[in-house]
Enzyme design. Structure first.
Site, PDB file in Angstrom:
ATOM      1  N   ARG A  30       3.484 -34.390  -9.016  1.00 28.04           N
ATOM      2  CA  ARG A  30       2.987 -33.720  -9.678  1.00 28.04           C
ATOM      3  C   ARG A  30       1.560 -34.107  -9.668  1.00 28.04           C
ATOM      4  NH1 ARG A  30       2.058 -29.453 -13.485  1.00 28.04           N
ATOM      5  NH2 ARG A  30      -0.038 -29.874 -15.064  1.00 28.04           N
ATOM      6  N   GLN A  49       4.796 -22.369 -10.290  1.00 28.23           N
ATOM      7  CA  GLN A  49       3.708 -21.212 -10.641  1.00 28.23           C
ATOM      8  C   GLN A  49       4.461 -20.481 -10.394  1.00 28.23           C
ATOM      9  OE1 GLN A  49       3.474 -21.545 -14.173  1.00 28.23           O
ATOM     10  NE2 GLN A  49       2.879 -19.741 -13.808  1.00 28.23           N
ATOM     11  N   HIS A  59      -0.439 -24.386  -6.117  1.00 24.13           N
ATOM     12  CA  HIS A  59       1.012 -24.149  -7.620  1.00 24.13           C
ATOM     13  C   HIS A  59       1.680 -23.670  -7.239  1.00 24.13           C
ATOM     14  CE1 HIS A  59       2.858 -26.119 -10.847  1.00 24.13           C
ATOM     15  NE2 HIS A  59       1.571 -25.393 -12.211  1.00 24.13           N
ATOM     16  N   ARG A 115       9.595 -20.813 -15.616  1.00 24.84           N
ATOM     17  CA  ARG A 115       9.013 -21.665 -14.717  1.00 24.84           C
ATOM     18  C   ARG A 115      10.658 -22.053 -14.918  1.00 24.84           C
ATOM     19  NH1 ARG A 115       4.401 -24.476 -14.466  1.00 24.84           N
ATOM     20  NH2 ARG A 115       5.968 -25.900 -13.393  1.00 24.84           N
ATOM     21  N   ASP A 128      -6.792 -17.592 -15.616  1.00 24.15           N
ATOM     22  CA  ASP A 128      -6.492 -18.844 -16.325  1.00 24.15           C
ATOM     23  C   ASP A 128      -7.330 -20.380 -16.977  1.00 24.15           C
ATOM     24  OD1 ASP A 128      -5.554 -22.056 -15.689  1.00 24.15           O
ATOM     25  OD2 ASP A 128      -5.205 -22.545 -13.461  1.00 24.15           O
ATOM     26  N   CYS A 174      -0.944 -18.435 -17.332  1.00 23.07           N
ATOM     27  CA  CYS A 174       0.776 -19.926 -16.660  1.00 23.07           C
ATOM     28  C   CYS A 174       0.176 -20.886 -17.981  1.00 23.07           C
ATOM     29  CB  CYS A 174       0.200 -20.326 -15.107  1.00 23.07           C
ATOM     30  SG  CYS A 174      -1.893 -21.436 -15.693  1.00 23.07           S
TER      31      CYS A 174
END
Length: 304
Positions: free
Chosen positions: A101, A131, A128, A291, A223, A263
């Site tokens: 990450r 996701q 991402h 996820r 988002d 998300c």
């Protein structure tokens, strides 16, 4: 076997539908799929804090029989005392896969290039992908198919938006990125997603007008206005994005059975209202659960 990374959604271009199906299968078999990754170890490097990514990868690896190893970036020498390249080489001797990450996609790409084990992006400032796979699983569960469906992303053209452009294009789903002119998605990704969509019979469009874009939408997605590490003030963000809130008025423009996605984490009252996220059309928490299952599919595909 050739090493495979999943750093961009494009790394799933040839098998994203199969990964969605695998994720659904693993979800249905949770607790009964044995230990296919027994003896495998996943290093999880975090330069950004996380709730969903950290917990879901840890649980996914554990439930598949493997061992997750959490590493905060300030607990290792990578980038300060040791080169990224040397870290990637050494870690490849210790573990079977690396989940990273990252703050900078350029470092992500470099680790993916140098490591001799699979590298999975848990997010960087460009994409991402995990996701996006979870989002496609959620859409398949809720809508049944992708062809002829329309997703409208409303808000900041950030890493999540970039990955959704690729994912919708690959799955043959129409998408509109409805963003302020000053916060559009990455231009190169937009161009490539449009090309991929054209080959799959779908469309990728951009808009600055939520009221027009959301007409006939099957999915509304948003988002946070201020991404992690972004120093934009809330006052400035409100000025930029005040038209781009998913609220009851905007939802009423979409199809009556439109689903709402986010998300997470969210800022209720900013990019989405509490009424909508807690309403009957919200699938946000099912999306968050997915996820876990999407990442199981990725781990299985790369490490099995």
């Amino acid at each position: 076997m050739t090493k495979r990374n999943i750093i961009s959604v494009l790394d799933m271009k040839d098998d994203m539908p199969q990964l969605v199906e695998l994720a659904a299968k693993l979800k249905a078999e949770r607790g009964n799929h044995g230990e296919p990754l027994k003896g495998k170890t996943l290093a999880m490097i975090f330069e950004k804090p996380s709730t969903r990514t950290r917990i879901s990868f840890h649980v996914a690896m554990s439930e598949l029989g493997g061992t997750p190893v959490y590493i905060a970036s300030n607990e290792m020498q990578m980038g300060h005392g040791e080169t990224v390249e040397d870290t990637a080489r050494v870690m490849s001797k210790f573990v079977h896969g690396i989940m990273y990450r990252a703050l900078d996609y350029k470092v992500m790409d470099r680790i993916g290039e140098i490591a001799t084990v699979p590298v999975i992006s848990g997010l960087d400032n460009l994409e991402h992908p995990c996701q996006a796979l979870a989002d496609m699983l959620t859409i398949k569960e809720k809508l049944g198919s992708f062809k002829g469906k329309k997703l409208v992303y409303v808000g900041d053209g950030n890493n999540v938006c970039n990955s959704l452009l690729y994912a919708c294009a690959i799955m043959g789903m129409d998408m509109i990125a409805c963003c302020p002119a000053v916060r559009m998605p990455n231009a190169e990704i937009l161009l490539e997603a449009t090309r991929v969509a054209n080959t799959n019979g779908s469309s990728i469009l951009v808009s600055h007008e939520p009221g027009e874009a959301c007409k006939g939408a099957d999915v509304l997605y948003t988002d946070t206005w201020i991404s992690m590490g972004d120093d934009t003030s809330i006052e400035m963000a409100t000025k930029i994005f005040h038209m781009y809130q998913i609220n009851s008025k905007l939802l009423s423009i979409a199809k009556p059975d439109c689903i709402v996605m986010h998300c997470l984490p969210c800022h209720r009252g900013q990019e989405i209202t509490n009424e909508v996220i807690e309403g009957p059309q919200s699938v946000v928490f099912d999306q968050a659960e997915n996820r876990l299952h999407a990442q199981k599919a990725i781990l299985y595909a790369l490490l099995k």
